[in-house]
Design a protein around this motif. Structure first.
Motif, PDB file in Angstrom:
ATOM      1  N   MET A 127      -1.593   9.325 -14.561  1.00 52.18           N
ATOM      2  CA  MET A 127      -2.871   8.638 -14.352  1.00 52.18           C
ATOM      3  C   MET A 127      -3.955   9.350 -15.147  1.00 52.18           C
ATOM      4  N   PRO A 258     -11.089   9.245  -9.259  1.00 51.71           N
ATOM      5  CA  PRO A 258     -10.768  10.327  -8.341  1.00 51.71           C
ATOM      6  C   PRO A 258     -10.272  11.575  -9.066  1.00 51.71           C
ATOM      7  N   TYR A 260      -7.376  14.350  -9.071  1.00 49.43           N
ATOM      8  CA  TYR A 260      -6.015  14.497  -8.557  1.00 49.43           C
ATOM      9  C   TYR A 260      -5.766  15.945  -8.180  1.00 49.43           C
TER      10      TYR A 260
ATOM     11  N   ILE B  33      20.307 -11.711   9.640  1.00 48.98           N
ATOM     12  CA  ILE B  33      20.154 -10.590   8.696  1.00 48.98           C
ATOM     13  C   ILE B  33      19.196 -10.948   7.567  1.00 48.98           C
ATOM     14  N   LYS B  37      15.801  -9.058   6.713  1.00 50.58           N
ATOM     15  CA  LYS B  37      15.694  -8.310   5.473  1.00 50.58           C
ATOM     16  C   LYS B  37      14.396  -8.693   4.760  1.00 50.58           C
ATOM     17  N   PHE B  40      11.355  -7.269   6.680  1.00 55.22           N
ATOM     18  CA  PHE B  40      11.140  -5.817   6.537  1.00 55.22           C
ATOM     19  C   PHE B  40      11.095  -5.382   5.080  1.00 55.22           C
ATOM     20  N   HIS B  45       5.532  -4.652   3.030  1.00 50.57           N
ATOM     21  CA  HIS B  45       4.934  -3.411   3.521  1.00 50.57           C
ATOM     22  C   HIS B  45       3.748  -3.014   2.642  1.00 50.57           C
ATOM     23  N   VAL B 100      -9.118   4.256  -6.495  1.00 49.47           N
ATOM     24  CA  VAL B 100      -7.934   4.440  -5.662  1.00 49.47           C
ATOM     25  C   VAL B 100      -7.096   5.518  -6.340  1.00 49.47           C
ATOM     26  N   PRO B 101      -6.715   6.547  -5.599  1.00 50.12           N
ATOM     27  CA  PRO B 101      -6.098   7.677  -6.286  1.00 50.12           C
ATOM     28  C   PRO B 101      -4.774   7.340  -6.991  1.00 50.12           C
ATOM     29  N   THR B 102      -3.910   6.585  -6.366  1.00 47.19           N
ATOM     30  CA  THR B 102      -2.614   6.398  -7.020  1.00 47.19           C
ATOM     31  C   THR B 102      -2.171   4.939  -6.952  1.00 47.19           C
ATOM     32  N   GLN B 103      -1.141   4.657  -7.735  1.00 51.66           N
ATOM     33  CA  GLN B 103      -0.509   3.350  -7.620  1.00 51.66           C
ATOM     34  C   GLN B 103       0.195   3.308  -6.275  1.00 51.66           C
ATOM     35  N   ARG B 106      -3.992   0.871  -7.551  1.00 46.56           N
ATOM     36  CA  ARG B 106      -5.062   1.215  -8.472  1.00 46.56           C
ATOM     37  C   ARG B 106      -5.135   0.205  -9.631  1.00 46.56           C
ATOM     38  N   THR B 134      13.014   1.642  -5.435  1.00 48.45           N
ATOM     39  CA  THR B 134      14.108   2.353  -6.088  1.00 48.45           C
ATOM     40  C   THR B 134      14.709   1.530  -7.212  1.00 48.45           C
TER      41      THR B 134
END
Lengths: 263, 681
Positions: A127, A258, A260, B33, B37, B40, B45, B100-103, B106, B134
């Motif tokens: 980033m 921000p 880091y 199922i 699936k 969830f 999320h 926003v600090p991270t993906q 962001r 993953t």
């Protein structure tokens, strides 16, 4: 966590089904646990070297406030030094480096050499922004002593801005001369603002900076020694330049996003 | 235990109704199922997380309005892209989410392309169709394309952009290294536009090496090139003593003398270090050659070889012949033919020969070579592919000596061999292969290079850009490189310019170096008399420059030949000399020009007209610009400097015709002391 929730749901469902017979549920649970542990194995880390001495303070020797492109190596390694209460270098103290995820250190820890120093090569994270690195060592009472070092990662736009800065701006705005480039800073009657001068530049809005760059200093009642660049640089060039100026300003500009740090 | 199982069986499947019930329940559960699936799933999320984060922001309404739930997808059939990354990376297009600090929430950093145009995986790799973290980011059994680490991201730009870009310094450097440090001598790199990447270095011919140096030096060099010159790009082949002995034996025995490449001087090699140093400085040798100083720093350019220990390498009579005319030994050399006289050759060679290191060859003691050693040496020279880079009489340049790299950036991981402890990814494989090529197995031939970690990253970036996508890109998307021009000036003047190696520093019509000004329009730019004087005695136009035009001992005839050619051929069609004469401007116009110079345009920030008051140190000094430039050039330059010299630091001020004319009048009136100075000499 969610990755395994399906298995948990399955376990629960089967458990109800089998009523008081817990055998199947047990088997499934065992299976799920096995699965979970095999998936979440942690990467092994090498054991820490054993310190032979302890310092009282840790100071930055060189390598702070560098800029590099996101994810790439800082041009110079970072060197920190461990001193004792008298300020003399301590040999054999353990220094550990840490930072936000994505930053890599080579090495991540080490014992101070005969001059009390540890050197590490650092790649910044993916980033763009300011990275706070922490170098820590233990003092005699095994308390953690920390040093914070800041480095700056440039994204695509800021890299473009840096390129334009090197080509058009730096010779007047950077007071330092190098072998390749003699600074014109001292020759100017009205001194230009170095781009790291956050105290001044952070107060100037993006719109005002754009106006000064496009139409020259007089556009905002500043020196005519700052020429108008609006016919030489495109709008996106000027945006890139401003994003670079914001990225390197010191103290940091709020619009640079921000910081880091280790979490 | 057995009893328990039997009773369990009895209880579940004892009679048909019971069994039917149990089977139905299992069936129902299995039907659940799929929805479970989905419910969830990870992307849900993340989307919930995003909405929760957004709720507390000041611009919540806008963000909520922009939000689209469900699986999001960018589908680009032309590129084979099905990218669902935006299902989790919800905030990519929201300009306000830079804090926003991270993906994954962001804003995407500003780049010149839109997500709808190229999707995500074209640049970042990874699996676009996947909807779990993953599978999208890492290698799985079915998919082996992990996310590209950020430090190699510029390789993505290189898939379409075949030339250098200002925003991709790493890619540019990597491509430059591939051709500059000799990679493409052995490895073929077919570029997507059908051309083959050319090497831009010029390894010396070894056919006459015995004229130039001793066998002992060749031996020491083969054993460890960096011991002689730390900046050398010659790699270390990790030769055994015997192999180096035999190869040096062959190279020396194979060498034939070349007429004229050794010289006997009337003057003796002088040992006047002060005169030598001053001639070395005046000739601007350091523009191209580096010498390591006492503090260990390299001082000088990297166009020619490092000269720190040159006295331990070259034979004096060869060096003198080389200084007198380098083109005899190497017709294609980038070194100019300086036309030094015997006295100067003696001074300079004496100065250079003193740059010796007695330790270098102290431990090299070679017996006379036997015929077996020479034969063995010849076989080794062929085996190691020395002729891929160097011309060696009697040995042909091997073809396809090393694996082709045209699509190395798409090589499947299953085809790679990894070292223990390495990450199993393609970028890591390429980087490690460059870093320590011999560690991958016995008998590998690739030698050890001395690349810095940053250079290895650059090379890896450039190699990753050579992939299937870059080779199969729709023609409409490819952005070609400016083709390298092979412009050569014609006639006698052209020969003279080649002899003086003008193109090592200057660029004309797209051909040549970038160390000195582009001369494409030089004939329109300058005045003839000034150019004649400049050739005879090149002064300093830009006080801040370190590299400068050296002085060649040109004859009057040569100066005239060059000047005539430049003044007639290197003309810009837009510039009409007659339109702005060199004199006859009214005093009022000159005065107005002066006011504009010091007032409105504040040119004194960068230029000097009056040495007493002006201090500008960036552009050329203008004290005698009226004796140097043509009025029409100055006028057009005021109107649009980039049109005459792309990339110049002079800003385009969009001047009105009147302003430009007045400034031209003022500048052309600056005849300075130049005329007087010339008269004095």
């Amino acid at each position: 966590m969610t990755r395994y929730s399906l298995t948990h749901v399955g376990t629960a469902a089967l458990g109800c089904l089998a009523e008081r017979t817990s055998a199947i549920a047990l088997a499934v649970a065992v299976l799920a646990t096995l699965l979970a542990t095999s998936c979440s194995r942690k990467p092994e880390s090498a054991p820490l070297p054993k310190p032979t001495a302890f310092g009282a303070a840790i100071i930055e020797s060189s390598g702070g406030k560098q800029t590099a492109q996101t994810g790439s190596l800082l041009p110079q390694p970072v060197v920190v030094q461990v001193n004792d209460e008298q300020g003399t270098a301590v040999t054999g103290a353990l220094v550990e480096f840490a930072a936000a995820p994505g930053v890599t250190f080579d090495p991540t820890n080490g014992l101070t050499d005969s001059s009390g120093q540890v050197t590490t090569n650092i790649s910044l994270g993916g980033m763009a922004g300011r990275y706070q690195l922490t170098a820590s060592t233990l003092d005699k009472s095994h308390k953690n002593v920390e040093l914070k070092i800041e480095e700056i990662a440039l994204g695509y736009q800021q890299t473009l801005g840096r390129h334009l800065n090197d080509q058009y701006c730096e010779r007047c705005h950077n007071p330092e001369s190098t072998v390749q480039r003699v600074s014109n800073f001292d020759n100017l009657d009205v001194k230009p603002h170095p781009f790291t001068e956050g105290d001044t530049l952070n107060k100037i809005s993006d719109a005002d900076l754009t106006a000064i760059i496009s139409h020259g200093g007089p556009a905002l009642n500043k020196s005519a020694l700052m020429p108008a660049w609006g016919n030489t640089l495109s709008k996106s060039d000027i945006q890139a330049l401003i994003s670079y100026i914001r990225a390197i300003s010191d103290p940091p500009s709020r619009s640079a996003g921000p910081v880091y740090a280790k979490n | 235990m057995n009893d328990k199982l039997t009773s369990l069986w009895q209880r579940l499947f004892g009679d048909s109704v019971r069994a039917f019930g149990v089977v139905s329940l299992i069936f129902l559960a299995s039907l659940a199922i799929a929805p479970a699936k989905n419910f969830f799933s990870e992307w849900r999320h993340y989307q919930h997380g995003y909405l929760k984060m957004v709720r507390n922001r000041s611009d919540a309404n806008t963000l909520q309005r922009h939000f689209q739930g469900g699986i999001q997808q960018v589908w680009l059939p032309e590129l084979g892209v099905v990218d669902r990354c935006t299902s989790c990376h919800v905030g990519l297009k929201e300009a306000s989410l830079t804090d926003v600090p991270t993906q994954p929430f962001r804003t995407h950093p500003a780049i010149p392309h839109k997500i709808e145009q190229f999707g995500c995986t074209v640049c970042h790799r990874g699996q676009g169709a996947a909807t779990t973290l993953t599978e999208a980011h890492n290698s799985t059994l079915a998919w082996e394309q992990p996310i590209l680490p950020a430090k190699y991201i510029e390789s993505a730009c290189g898939q379409c952009h075949r030339g250098s870009l200002p925003g991709t310094p790493q890619l540019n450097q990597g491509r430059n290294l591939l051709s500059r440090d000799g990679c493409v001598h052995c490895h073929t790199v077919k570029l997507p536009d059908g051309t083959i990447m050319k090497a831009t270095d010029d390894p010396p011919s070894l056919s006459h090496i015995a004229d130039k140096t001793s066998r002992e030096w060749v031996y020491a060099w083969l054993k460890d090139p960096q011991a002689y010159a730390s900046t050398s790009t010659m790699p270390n082949f990790k030769l055994s003593d015997d192999d180096a002995r035999d190869m040096s034996a062959f190279l020396i025995a194979n060498s034939t003398p070349l007429a004229g490449d050794t010289a006997t001087l009337t003057a003796k090699a002088s040992s006047d270090p002060a005169a030598g140093a001053s001639l070395y400085g005046e000739s601007f040798c350091a523009s191209c050659h580096a010498v390591q100083n006492a503090a260990g720093n390299m001082v000088g350019g990297d166009v020619g070889p490092e000269l720190t220990r040159v006295g331990s390498k070259v034979k004096p009579e060869w060096l003198q012949a080389w200084l007198r005319n380098p083109r005899t030994y190497d017709p294609g050399t980038a070194m100019p033919h300086y036309r030094l006289n015997d006295g100067q050759v003696a001074t300079l060679s004496g100065f250079l020969l003193a740059k010796a290191d007695s330790d270098l060859l102290a431990n090299v003691h070679l017996e006379a070579a036997t015929p077996e050693q020479i034969t063995h040496g010849k076989r080794l020279v062929s085996d190691y592919g020395c002729a891929s880079c160097h011309e060696i009489a009697g040995i042909k340049k091997p073809e396809n000596f090393a694996p082709e790299l045209s699509r190395i950036g798409s090589k499947p991981v299953t085809q790679l061999v990894f070292l223990p402890g390495m990450q199993h990814t393609l970028p890591d494989y390429i980087a490690t292969k460059i870093k320590q090529p011999r560690s991958f197995g016995q008998g590998l031939k690739m030698p050890q290079y001395t690349f810095t970690p940053a250079q290895i990253d650059s090379l890896t970036t450039a190699l990753l850009a050579l992939n299937d996508r870059s080779n199969t890109l729709p023609a409409s998307l490819a952005v070609g490189a400016t083709p390298e021009s092979d412009y050569q000036p014609a006639g006698k003047a052209g020969k003279l310019m080649t002899d003086l190696a003008c193109f090592s520093c200057h660029r004309i019509n797209g051909h040549g170096g970038d160390m000195a000004p582009d001369l494409t329009w030089e004939g329109s730019s300058v005045q003839r008399e000034w150019l004649v004087q400049f050739f005879k005695n090149p002064g300093t136009l830009r006080p801040s420059l370190i590299r400068r035009m050296p002085r060649f001992n040109l004859t009057d005839g040569e100066v005239n030949e060059l000047t005539d050619y430049i003044m007639t051929v290197y003309q810009n069609p837009v510039i009409d000399r007659e339109s702005m004469p060199l004199s006859g401007y009214s005093q009022g116009q000159v005065e107005l020009g002066k006011q504009l110079f010091y007032g409105k345009y504040s040119c004194q920030g960068c230029h000097i007209v009056d040495t007493k008051t002006d201090k500008g140190y960036i552009g050329p000094t203008l004290t005698h610009v009226g004796s140097r430039l043509s009025g029409a050039w100055v006028y057009q330059w005021m109107k649009n400097p980039q049109a005459l010299r792309p990339g110049t630091a002079e800003p385009n001020r969009a001047m009105s015709d009147e302003d430009a004319r007045a400034l031209t009048a003022f500048l052309i009136s600056q005849k300075g002391a130049a005329a007087k100075e010339v008269a004095k000499k």
